[in-house]
Enzyme design. Sequence first.
Site, mmCIF file in Angstrom:
data_model
loop_
_atom_site.group_PDB
_atom_site.id
_atom_site.type_symbol
_atom_site.label_atom_id
_atom_site.label_comp_id
_atom_site.label_asym_id
_atom_site.label_seq_id
_atom_site.Cartn_x
_atom_site.Cartn_y
_atom_site.Cartn_z
ATOM 1 N N HIS A 51 0.838 -1.204 0.000
ATOM 2 C CA HIS A 51 0.000 0.000 0.000
ATOM 3 C C HIS A 51 0.876 1.259 0.000
ATOM 4 O O HIS A 51 0.887 2.002 -0.960
ATOM 5 C CB HIS A 51 -1.015 0.041 1.161
ATOM 6 C CG HIS A 51 -1.950 -1.115 1.158
ATOM 7 N ND1 HIS A 51 -2.800 -1.373 0.104
ATOM 8 C CD2 HIS A 51 -2.174 -2.112 2.060
ATOM 9 C CE1 HIS A 51 -3.502 -2.459 0.366
ATOM 10 N NE2 HIS A 51 -3.146 -2.933 1.531
ATOM 11 N N ASP A 89 -4.797 -7.837 -3.768
ATOM 12 C CA ASP A 89 -5.174 -7.740 -2.363
ATOM 13 C C ASP A 89 -6.491 -8.442 -2.033
ATOM 14 O O ASP A 89 -6.535 -9.643 -1.841
ATOM 15 C CB ASP A 89 -5.203 -6.255 -1.971
ATOM 16 C CG ASP A 89 -5.240 -6.031 -0.469
ATOM 17 O OD1 ASP A 89 -5.207 -7.025 0.277
ATOM 18 O OD2 ASP A 89 -5.296 -4.865 -0.034
HETATM 19 ZN ZN LIG Z 1 -3.463 -6.895 2.375
#
Ligand SMILES: [Zn+2]
Length: 446
Positions: free
Chosen positions: A266, A317
Amino acid sequence: MTGRRIWFEHAALSDGVQPDVLVCIDDGAITSVESGMPPGGDVEQVLGLTVPGLANAHSHAFHRALRGRTHAGAGDFWTWRDEMYEIAARLTPENYLDLARATFAEMVLAGYTCVGEFHYVHHRPDGAPYDNPNAMGAAVIAAARDAGIRLTLLDACYLRGGPGTPLTQAQLRFSDGDVQTWADRVDLLVDDDDVHIGAAIHSTRAVDPESIAMVAHHAGRRAMPLHAHVSEQLAENEQINAEHGCSPTALLAAAGALSSRFTAVHATHLLPTDIDDLAAANCTCCFCPTTERDLADGIGPSAALRAAGVRLAIGSDQHAVIDPFEEMRAIEMNERLHSMRRGTHSAADLLAAGTVNGYRSLGWDAGGAIAVGQLADLVTVSLDGVRLAGHSGDALVDALVFAAAAADVTDVIIGGATIVRGGAHATIDVASELRRSITAVREGER
Ligand SMILES: [Zn+2]
């Protein structure tokens, strides 16, 4: 798989897209690449544009059961997490194998040839280990083998609910209790030809600094990739700042976690000094744009990271979307919306994020290019479909990155073996298995 010779109509090589490319493959690796070769003889032929296999550097396979069920309405990351914990509580080694196999097979259909599974559901729901303490990890490994995808199992250390906060009931099964028990369990897992074992720090929320240092030391001793969720949420930064007076990245740096084997997942809310730290240590940042936009996380500083020389990779993800082309172009498109400026990342940069950078992040240094000595992981998209018809030459990479979709993938070769041909998985009816496995997890007994 040995001794294959395949002619590709167009292939993205290091010097651009070339026509009529003959690739020889032996023992899972590319042994020769020649462009300008006419098709013919008994050589296999693959039409379309072929690129290096795509790496999904951040996956939680079981989140696939949440798709289409958590996106509507209000709420934020934290309310989404409660729904995700509901599914995590229902997993068993048996139903996880089925769900992960179907999810990995969907990834292969979309052109992902390598996946980094960030794995933290280790134990029984009450936290007690299974008879095989790696039963869940073994299910993930078996699922990847069945689906034909190359795997790095990133085994995550997860020890607390947050700074000064014990584990919740839902989090008990994520934890080994202490870092040494985590390390002893991970040491029972070994690398194989198609599986690498890596390490993960779930986050600076879930692991204290002393334990972070021990995980980093352990990963270094085995030269394993090391990943961590970093600054996905502003609240995470605030919690760590309150506990330690610094950012999550600074905490990781102080604990010795940052290195060329480290990937910050991220990396959305970074300070300028965080970017300096990640660049100085030669780290990778894995953006997961389709997840970050779904969870209203924010837009990560891709321009500043690029300017500092930090490699970017992509991940799907939570699998709200499984489409590497969408992830790649979203890095640039999000940057345009944020900066009101076009052209920060070229198509070639974005393809590198989806290929070679992801492979490197996952510890497969010989992957991500169509060249002699590289892993024979190759993905072909049709140039006859509605999205890519009418393109040619070097503009093909631009068209691929900015206009292609997962549905354009026709052929996928992993380790020299054809896993997808004509848009169909060789051994798995993917939609049927997704339906069956998601239903089993969602409706199964707790
Ligand atoms: Zn994750």
